[in-house]
Design an enzyme around this catalytic site. Sequence first.
Site, PDB file in Angstrom:
ATOM      1  N   HIS A  16      -6.143  -6.527  -1.359  1.00 43.16           N
ATOM      2  CA  HIS A  16      -5.050  -5.616  -1.037  1.00 43.16           C
ATOM      3  C   HIS A  16      -3.853  -6.374  -0.445  1.00 43.16           C
ATOM      4  O   HIS A  16      -3.972  -7.021   0.581  1.00 43.16           O
ATOM      5  CB  HIS A  16      -5.577  -4.573  -0.040  1.00 43.16           C
ATOM      6  CG  HIS A  16      -4.792  -3.296  -0.022  1.00 43.16           C
ATOM      7  ND1 HIS A  16      -4.332  -2.690  -1.161  1.00 43.16           N
ATOM      8  CD2 HIS A  16      -4.403  -2.495   1.002  1.00 43.16           C
ATOM      9  CE1 HIS A  16      -3.699  -1.568  -0.838  1.00 43.16           C
ATOM     10  NE2 HIS A  16      -3.724  -1.436   0.469  1.00 43.16           N
ATOM     11  N   ASP A  45      -8.377  -5.631  -5.910  1.00 40.92           N
ATOM     12  CA  ASP A  45      -7.988  -4.511  -5.054  1.00 40.92           C
ATOM     13  C   ASP A  45      -8.222  -3.179  -5.770  1.00 40.92           C
ATOM     14  O   ASP A  45      -7.639  -2.934  -6.820  1.00 40.92           O
ATOM     15  CB  ASP A  45      -6.502  -4.650  -4.705  1.00 40.92           C
ATOM     16  CG  ASP A  45      -6.011  -3.515  -3.816  1.00 40.92           C
ATOM     17  OD1 ASP A  45      -6.852  -2.836  -3.188  1.00 40.92           O
ATOM     18  OD2 ASP A  45      -4.788  -3.304  -3.752  1.00 40.92           O
ATOM     19  N   SER A  93       0.842  -1.194   0.000  1.00 41.71           N
ATOM     20  CA  SER A  93       0.000   0.000   0.000  1.00 41.71           C
ATOM     21  C   SER A  93       0.885   1.255   0.000  1.00 41.71           C
ATOM     22  O   SER A  93       1.815   1.337  -0.799  1.00 41.71           O
ATOM     23  CB  SER A  93      -0.933  -0.048   1.221  1.00 41.71           C
ATOM     24  OG  SER A  93      -2.079   0.710   1.000  1.00 41.71           O
TER      25      SER A  93
END
Length: 446
Positions: free
Chosen positions: A409, A384, A132
């Site tokens: 994710h 995601d 991320s």
Amino acid sequence: MEVKIGKLQIDHFGFDENLTFQQRYLVADQHWKKDNGPILFYTGNEGDITWFCNNTGFMWDVAEELNAMLVFAEHRYYGESLPFGNESFSDSKHLNYLTSEQALADFAVLVEYLKTTIAGARYSPVIAIGGSYGGMLAAWFRMKYPHVVAGALAASAPIWQFGDLVPCGTYFSIVTNDFKKSGTGCSESIRNSWNAINRLSSTDAGLQWLSSTFHLCSPLKNLQDAAILKSWLSETWVNLAMVNYPYKADFLQPLPAWPIQEVCKFLKDPSLSDKLLLQNVFQAVNLYYNYSGEASCLDMSETATKNLGQLGWYYQACTEMVMPMCTDGVNDMFEPQKWDFDALSEECYRLWGVRPRPSWILSMYGGKNISSHSNIVFSNGGLDPWSAGGVTQNITDSLVSIMIPDGAHHLDLRSRNPLDPKSVQQARALEICYMKQWIEKARHSH
């Protein structure tokens, strides 16, 4: 696993402020081969580093195979690495040093410190790993400090969610697609829920009905509260898309396997009357917030885990992490909302006295023009929403994209699990293969 504290400059780029702060980092060296075995360096992101450490099982799984030392470095202004203690968030003066550039400099200085102080680590190849925002940092770390890290694994890293590099609506269309694929009538039910809420919130009786139907801890009093309810619901759908994992997990909230499929069981009939539809929507969000069955009421101010530093991230979004997002209600299941930079700017000024600089990240990290860099693997999950801003095709033979169609994710950074889909097992094998190449190559350069 040892918790350590390093002393770092609060300002790496100016000489007037000579203050230091304590950065927390975690070290695990039980599998490390002493004579310059590799170091896997987790570039911490917006939260408590112990939580990221516990959710990055992949590094623990490969430590033995690679004879690697693991280091998890906490990002400044998050967890316990607060440059000015309780004052860190008091005003824009104290927040001035919360930038990705300062954080990368922290990581670079920390790596150099570890190599000089740990016996047998002087020539250890270092690989940056992150997911991320941490994945963005891992990629940028390799780009900006190629002499410090030999390569980077950037998982679910939306490095292109800036400026006009990608369309602002793709993110929410991916969320919508996850729901569309998980049950008939599901995304349509959610799309129809917004007007149902609008109609009910136009009267006091309707607001009361909504408050009790959604078991809200604090009742809705007016249209502004109804808008908060809608954005809370939107955020819930987005979070479900991010954590749509193939097994029971507890990342943002404790959830069942493939949680969107479970949620969609409540959302089969989009043509229901407003009240029946919204009762179903409540059942669906209740699965997300109350899977354990312990909540007595639902709190609209809480959407994710307390381990994330919402405040710090909001400041970063108000300064350099400006990621345009929009919805149109046609290609997605949300209420139409254009990207409004001016509104963001005003809100940021009201809150912090700062204004965002939307093109700075592009100037700093190169936007799409990154082919001069090397040794970065970008992995993205097809489920995601953040893959919208990710690198999803190879750029050169050493700037590589790995797609995980059944992944949400950064699924690849999580621990191995018997329920893992084939696509993530293959992705991890490929990632390990690249890391071994980088380690070998770094070895030969000494």
